[in-house]
Design a protein around this motif. Sequence first.
Motif, mmCIF file in Angstrom:
data_model
loop_
_atom_site.group_PDB
_atom_site.id
_atom_site.type_symbol
_atom_site.label_atom_id
_atom_site.label_comp_id
_atom_site.label_asym_id
_atom_site.label_seq_id
_atom_site.Cartn_x
_atom_site.Cartn_y
_atom_site.Cartn_z
ATOM 1 N N MET A 156 -0.165 12.672 7.492
ATOM 2 C CA MET A 156 0.753 13.282 6.545
ATOM 3 C C MET A 156 2.187 12.881 6.885
ATOM 4 O O MET A 156 2.591 12.892 8.056
ATOM 5 C CB MET A 156 0.621 14.796 6.570
ATOM 6 N N SER A 157 2.933 12.525 5.854
ATOM 7 C CA SER A 157 4.308 12.084 6.036
ATOM 8 C C SER A 157 5.187 12.675 4.946
ATOM 9 O O SER A 157 4.720 12.978 3.842
ATOM 10 C CB SER A 157 4.411 10.549 5.999
ATOM 11 N N ILE A 158 6.471 12.833 5.282
ATOM 12 C CA ILE A 158 7.479 13.229 4.305
ATOM 13 C C ILE A 158 8.073 11.952 3.716
ATOM 14 O O ILE A 158 8.520 11.081 4.455
ATOM 15 C CB ILE A 158 8.577 14.075 4.958
ATOM 16 N N VAL A 159 8.047 11.856 2.391
ATOM 17 C CA VAL A 159 8.541 10.660 1.710
ATOM 18 C C VAL A 159 9.759 11.046 0.861
ATOM 19 O O VAL A 159 9.709 12.021 0.115
ATOM 20 C CB VAL A 159 7.465 10.028 0.809
ATOM 21 N N VAL A 160 10.842 10.274 1.000
ATOM 22 C CA VAL A 160 12.055 10.489 0.211
ATOM 23 C C VAL A 160 12.438 9.169 -0.448
ATOM 24 O O VAL A 160 12.497 8.134 0.216
ATOM 25 C CB VAL A 160 13.227 10.992 1.084
ATOM 26 N N VAL A 161 12.656 9.220 -1.761
ATOM 27 C CA VAL A 161 13.079 8.041 -2.516
ATOM 28 C C VAL A 161 14.391 8.383 -3.217
ATOM 29 O O VAL A 161 14.462 9.390 -3.926
ATOM 30 C CB VAL A 161 12.024 7.621 -3.567
ATOM 31 N N GLN A 162 15.417 7.568 -3.009
ATOM 32 C CA GLN A 162 16.712 7.844 -3.642
ATOM 33 C C GLN A 162 17.440 6.530 -3.911
ATOM 34 O O GLN A 162 17.399 5.606 -3.093
ATOM 35 C CB GLN A 162 17.579 8.738 -2.756
ATOM 36 N N ALA A 163 18.091 6.462 -5.059
ATOM 37 C CA ALA A 163 18.894 5.290 -5.389
ATOM 38 C C ALA A 163 20.086 5.198 -4.445
ATOM 39 O O ALA A 163 20.693 6.203 -4.080
ATOM 40 C CB ALA A 163 19.377 5.370 -6.838
ATOM 41 N N VAL A 164 20.414 3.968 -4.024
ATOM 42 C CA VAL A 164 21.583 3.734 -3.181
ATOM 43 C C VAL A 164 22.828 3.764 -4.069
ATOM 44 O O VAL A 164 22.920 3.030 -5.060
ATOM 45 C CB VAL A 164 21.470 2.378 -2.462
ATOM 46 N N VAL A 165 23.777 4.640 -3.730
ATOM 47 C CA VAL A 165 25.021 4.768 -4.505
ATOM 48 C C VAL A 165 26.187 4.836 -3.531
ATOM 49 O O VAL A 165 26.022 5.241 -2.373
ATOM 50 C CB VAL A 165 25.001 6.034 -5.397
ATOM 51 N N ILE A 195 0.070 8.767 4.485
ATOM 52 C CA ILE A 195 0.492 7.380 4.693
ATOM 53 C C ILE A 195 -0.094 6.901 6.014
ATOM 54 O O ILE A 195 0.141 7.509 7.067
ATOM 55 C CB ILE A 195 2.031 7.249 4.715
ATOM 56 N N GLU A 196 -0.883 5.848 5.950
ATOM 57 C CA GLU A 196 -1.514 5.261 7.139
ATOM 58 C C GLU A 196 -2.291 6.307 7.937
ATOM 59 O O GLU A 196 -2.220 6.374 9.161
ATOM 60 C CB GLU A 196 -0.467 4.568 8.013
ATOM 61 N N GLY A 197 -3.007 7.162 7.208
ATOM 62 C CA GLY A 197 -3.907 8.118 7.840
ATOM 63 C C GLY A 197 -3.267 9.413 8.295
ATOM 64 O O GLY A 197 -3.963 10.274 8.835
ATOM 65 N N PRO A 199 6.650 10.477 9.449
ATOM 66 C CA PRO A 199 5.377 11.142 9.756
ATOM 67 C C PRO A 199 5.597 12.562 10.292
ATOM 68 O O PRO A 199 6.554 12.821 11.020
ATOM 69 C CB PRO A 199 4.755 10.238 10.833
ATOM 70 N N VAL A 200 4.715 13.462 9.907
ATOM 71 C CA VAL A 200 4.725 14.817 10.464
ATOM 72 C C VAL A 200 3.954 14.752 11.784
ATOM 73 O O VAL A 200 2.722 14.679 11.801
ATOM 74 C CB VAL A 200 4.082 15.827 9.498
ATOM 75 N N GLU A 258 0.825 -1.201 0.000
ATOM 76 C CA GLU A 258 0.000 0.000 0.000
ATOM 77 C C GLU A 258 0.863 1.257 0.000
ATOM 78 O O GLU A 258 0.575 2.215 -0.719
ATOM 79 C CB GLU A 258 -0.936 0.014 1.210
ATOM 80 N N VAL A 259 1.949 1.247 0.804
ATOM 81 C CA VAL A 259 2.859 2.397 0.823
ATOM 82 C C VAL A 259 3.472 2.596 -0.561
ATOM 83 O O VAL A 259 3.514 3.707 -1.089
ATOM 84 C CB VAL A 259 3.962 2.194 1.875
ATOM 85 N N LEU A 260 3.941 1.509 -1.179
ATOM 86 C CA LEU A 260 4.565 1.605 -2.497
ATOM 87 C C LEU A 260 3.567 2.070 -3.550
ATOM 88 O O LEU A 260 3.933 2.785 -4.491
ATOM 89 C CB LEU A 260 5.159 0.252 -2.896
ATOM 90 N N TYR A 261 2.299 1.702 -3.393
ATOM 91 C CA TYR A 261 1.282 2.127 -4.357
ATOM 92 C C TYR A 261 1.136 3.650 -4.360
ATOM 93 O O TYR A 261 1.073 4.283 -5.416
ATOM 94 C CB TYR A 261 -0.059 1.466 -4.022
#
Length: 499
Positions: A197-206, A193-195, A227-228, A139-142
């Motif tokens: 507001m949250s800060i989401v960060v996606v980054q490739a591992v390098v 996310i799960e009811g 989560p905020v 669900e998070v990934l969606y």
Amino acid sequence: MARTGAGAVAARRGGVKLGIAIASAVIVLLFASANFLVLDYSVRQANEFVAETEKTLVKSEFRNQIEQVVLYQSGLSVWDRTFDELGDGKLSERFIRHDLRNWLWRESGFSWLVFVKPAGEPVLAMRDGIIVPDGQSEEVLYWISDLIKRATASYHASLRRTRDGWIVAKSPTSAGRVNGGVPQISATGMRVIEGGMSIVVVQAVVPRRLFIPDERRSPVLMITVKPVTASMLAESERRLGLTGLGFSPITTDDPNLLTTGVGGDAFNPMVASWRPNRPGSFVWTMAVPHIAALIAIFVVVMGFGAVKFSSLVRALERSEAKNAHLARHDALTGVLSRSGFDHAITDLSRRGQRAFSIIAIDLDRFKAVNDRHGHAAGDEVLRAVAARFMARLGEHGVVARLGGDEFAVLLPGITDPEITLPLAEGFVRDALVPVPFQGQLLQIGGSAGIGAFPHHGQSAHAIMLAADAALYSAKNAGRNRAHYGVPGGAQPTSDIEAA
């Protein structure tokens, strides 16, 4: 006939009196109307100005929080050990226990930590520091699938071919950012996310060296969800002087709330909301009784109205000056913010100033203070160092905090390295002086770089780049020193040993 003439005179006098009375009433009515119209316009303008200023401050507050999460996550996503651990497609138990659970999760407050492949296939999913089956993260990934695509695209766009692999190139616009030391390959947003507001960060591992072998070109993405919390919102309220700060649906029509989008994310169905400060209500409460009294006594109205109106203008000017100060100054240290620094440079051009210097300053080992002693200690270090910089600079220029532990100093009319280099050395010494905090002495350091107009370029942007280049030259030379940028040549330097 005489009586008729006397009656006509009396009638004319009565008509004049009536005319004067009507004229006086009309004048009083016009005067009252003019006062109410001017007051109403001033109130609306004041409310609109405060509303726009508060929107700018709220956007900046959440932008800074997102950048702090990116910076915190990059400690693990831009790291040789994480990259090496993922070499065989999985993470060791010791790495999960020591680096993910005991360090990152406990210190960061992340609710979710997920490693996935670009197609969305999970490698590892942790919720509140506990490993969960891959299906629980679906669900998070969606809800963040678009961020995964953006992060993957940014990663591939940054790759540059080398003889035996690939190099992740840094963006040339990242020099002045809080996380300027890492490549700009992350995708960020604010999501429900799960009811909450949250800060989401996606980054490739390098790896930190940014070299990617051919067989590892396809990345593994690190996803963090922070989560905020109510405490975060309360701290933001305190810093910004707001009440009721939270989140509302983007379709909200509550007239008592002011809203603005945050996070720069078009997919976010929520907006930041708060109860705006409305100086107009206070103005109405204070002014209406006085205007009523002025209407009753016209003679008093003229003098008293002018005094009251000028008092109102002064109150509005003070309110606007206060909000303009907040918009252009850093709330933590009191020095100029990035927007205030840009305005100061623009003001130089407007006044015809054709020579100036910029000193870029970066605090060394500041992250270690935050990690070991907490953000309160880091804030105290920033306040103390900023005060030292302002005391040393005096009236010779302005100090700005560009973000995180990055500072800049603008010196109008000064380009001589015999002046700017010793001054930069002084800033480095100021950074080296320990900062007392709760019975401890917090030790950091600093590096500085100098750019001068027109010696290093014909625009403020070029001078800033020259100062940043000199700064990184000083860091690469061993830190705790100042370099004066010299196009195409060696760097005049000064080395300052830590106490």
